[in-house]
Design a protein around this motif. Structure first.
Motif, PDB file in Angstrom:
ATOM      1  N   GLY A 122       0.828  -1.199   0.000  1.00  0.00           N
ATOM      2  CA  GLY A 122       0.000   0.000   0.000  1.00  0.00           C
ATOM      3  C   GLY A 122       0.865   1.253   0.000  1.00  0.00           C
ATOM      4  N   GLU A 123       0.287   2.365  -0.403  1.00  0.00           N
ATOM      5  CA  GLU A 123       1.001   3.644  -0.458  1.00  0.00           C
ATOM      6  C   GLU A 123       0.739   4.442   0.824  1.00  0.00           C
ATOM      7  OE1 GLU A 123       3.105   4.755  -2.562  1.00  0.00           O
ATOM      8  OE2 GLU A 123       2.885   3.388  -4.274  1.00  0.00           O
ATOM      9  N   TYR A 124       1.751   5.160   1.270  1.00  0.00           N
ATOM     10  CA  TYR A 124       1.582   6.024   2.424  1.00  0.00           C
ATOM     11  C   TYR A 124       0.662   7.194   2.048  1.00  0.00           C
ATOM     12  CZ  TYR A 124       5.160   3.658   5.158  1.00  0.00           C
ATOM     13  OH  TYR A 124       5.858   2.726   5.869  1.00  0.00           O
ATOM     14  N   PRO A 125      -0.026   7.765   3.002  1.00  0.00           N
ATOM     15  CA  PRO A 125      -0.979   8.854   2.680  1.00  0.00           C
ATOM     16  C   PRO A 125      -0.252  10.120   2.258  1.00  0.00           C
ATOM     17  CG  PRO A 125      -0.816   8.538   5.047  1.00  0.00           C
ATOM     18  CD  PRO A 125      -0.045   7.417   4.425  1.00  0.00           C
ATOM     19  N   GLU A 126      -1.012  11.015   1.678  1.00  0.00           N
ATOM     20  CA  GLU A 126      -0.477  12.311   1.250  1.00  0.00           C
ATOM     21  C   GLU A 126       0.095  13.062   2.448  1.00  0.00           C
ATOM     22  OE1 GLU A 126      -0.047  13.565  -1.597  1.00  0.00           O
ATOM     23  OE2 GLU A 126      -1.206  12.242  -2.919  1.00  0.00           O
ATOM     24  N   GLY A 127       1.261  13.678   2.239  1.00  0.00           N
ATOM     25  CA  GLY A 127       1.912  14.406   3.312  1.00  0.00           C
ATOM     26  C   GLY A 127       2.941  13.609   4.062  1.00  0.00           C
ATOM     27  N   ASP A 128       2.924  12.296   3.939  1.00  0.00           N
ATOM     28  CA  ASP A 128       3.920  11.465   4.608  1.00  0.00           C
ATOM     29  C   ASP A 128       5.233  11.541   3.823  1.00  0.00           C
ATOM     30  OD1 ASP A 128       3.687   8.669   6.631  1.00  0.00           O
ATOM     31  OD2 ASP A 128       5.496   9.071   5.448  1.00  0.00           O
ATOM     32  N   ALA A 129       6.341  11.721   4.545  1.00  0.00           N
ATOM     33  CA  ALA A 129       7.640  11.867   3.883  1.00  0.00           C
ATOM     34  C   ALA A 129       8.041  10.617   3.110  1.00  0.00           C
ATOM     35  CB  ALA A 129       8.709  12.199   4.920  1.00  0.00           C
ATOM     36  N   ARG A 130       7.441   9.484   3.470  1.00  0.00           N
ATOM     37  CA  ARG A 130       7.819   8.242   2.794  1.00  0.00           C
ATOM     38  C   ARG A 130       6.999   7.984   1.537  1.00  0.00           C
ATOM     39  NH1 ARG A 130       7.301   4.958   8.351  1.00  0.00           N
ATOM     40  NH2 ARG A 130       5.542   6.398   8.408  1.00  0.00           N
ATOM     41  N   ARG A 131       5.975   8.771   1.291  1.00  0.00           N
ATOM     42  CA  ARG A 131       5.143   8.568   0.104  1.00  0.00           C
ATOM     43  C   ARG A 131       5.965   8.847  -1.141  1.00  0.00           C
ATOM     44  NH1 ARG A 131      -0.159   8.106  -1.407  1.00  0.00           N
ATOM     45  NH2 ARG A 131      -0.714   8.987  -3.435  1.00  0.00           N
ATOM     46  N   GLY A 132       5.929   7.946  -2.065  1.00  0.00           N
ATOM     47  CA  GLY A 132       6.687   8.089  -3.296  1.00  0.00           C
ATOM     48  C   GLY A 132       8.057   7.443  -3.231  1.00  0.00           C
ATOM     49  N   TYR A 133       8.521   7.121  -2.007  1.00  0.00           N
ATOM     50  CA  TYR A 133       9.840   6.490  -1.873  1.00  0.00           C
ATOM     51  C   TYR A 133       9.722   4.999  -1.560  1.00  0.00           C
ATOM     52  CZ  TYR A 133      11.867  11.133  -1.787  1.00  0.00           C
ATOM     53  OH  TYR A 133      12.257  12.381  -2.122  1.00  0.00           O
ATOM     54  N   GLU A 134       8.753   4.693  -0.768  1.00  0.00           N
ATOM     55  CA  GLU A 134       8.583   3.299  -0.395  1.00  0.00           C
ATOM     56  C   GLU A 134       7.121   3.056  -0.056  1.00  0.00           C
ATOM     57  OE1 GLU A 134      11.330   3.460   2.870  1.00  0.00           O
ATOM     58  OE2 GLU A 134       9.674   3.450   4.314  1.00  0.00           O
TER      59      GLU A 134
END
Length: 220
Positions: A122-134
């Motif tokens: 699953g993807e981390y929610p918007e605003g999370d620093a890890r979204r888009g990286y892992e």
């Protein structure tokens, strides 16, 4: 023309013997003498083992000879120590905030020869620093009955997120469903030292020590 002759195999020795029939007597039919003999042997070992246990003379069944002492282990009070490289049950390591270190890359499930690991990413929610990286595991399931405890999943994991250092062996459950270990149970398990984290440092996205490309670099 002379024909070849082969020697005959010698006959097998006759091991049969005649069993002498003994008429049963009242003493042999009640089995009382043999019962008392068996009770005597059991009581002798009971008192000797109790005496050794009270005096602290009980031999260690792992490191000492057990030929003259107790030949059994009082499980679960007494357990054989596992070797240091024993592959115990699985666990998932945690970050400082308690979230799993797993990034759902599927390396462990791909390397698993028994195909006993299932991961739903699953993807981390918007605003999370890890979204888009892992990503993170929405579901992480291990079928412990299918697992062959080869350790390939541990070797394949790039984040040290999955380990087999719990030092625990499988519990004898009475249903197959109980052998299906899910994410919550894997995160709750700890290592031999009682910790849920790992000593290997991990640099998270957004940290100054993060070695990878950050969103700041994307502006150049």
């Amino acid at each position: 023309m002379a024909t070849a002759t082969f020697p005959k195999k010698p006959p097998s020795p006759n091991n049969a013997y005649v069993v002498e029939h003994v008429e049963p007597t009242p003493a042999t039919q009640v089995y009382l003498p043999e019962i008392f003999k068996g009770l005597g042997v059991a009581m002798k070992h009971f008192f000797r083992n109790t005496k050794e246990m009270v005096r602290g003379e009980r031999p260690d069944p792992v490191t000492e000879s057990i030929s003259q002492g107790i030949t059994t282990i009082s499980y679960p009070e007494q357990k054989r120590p596992y070797p240091e490289r024993f592959r115990g049950l699985h666990r998932l390591t945690q970050r400082d905030d308690g979230s799993p270190r797993c990034v759902a890359c599927l390396c462990c499930s791909t390397a698993c020869p028994a195909q006993c690991i299932f991961i739903e990413a699953g993807e981390y929610p918007e605003g999370d620093a890890r979204r888009g990286y892992e990503r993170y595991p929405v579901k992480f399931v291990i079928d412990e009955l299918r697992c062959i405890f080869c350790g390939y999943c541990v070797e394949a994991c790039p984040c040290d997120a999955i380990r087999m250092d719990t030092g625990m062996h499988a519990v004898p459950y009475d249903s197959r469903e109980q052998f299906i270990y899910r994410k919550d149970l894997l995160l709750a398990a700890s290592g031999r030292d009682g910790s849920h984290e790992t000593a290997n440092p991990r640099h998270e996205p957004g940290d100054e020590s993060h070695p990878g490309v950050t969103r700041h670099h994307m502006t150049h």
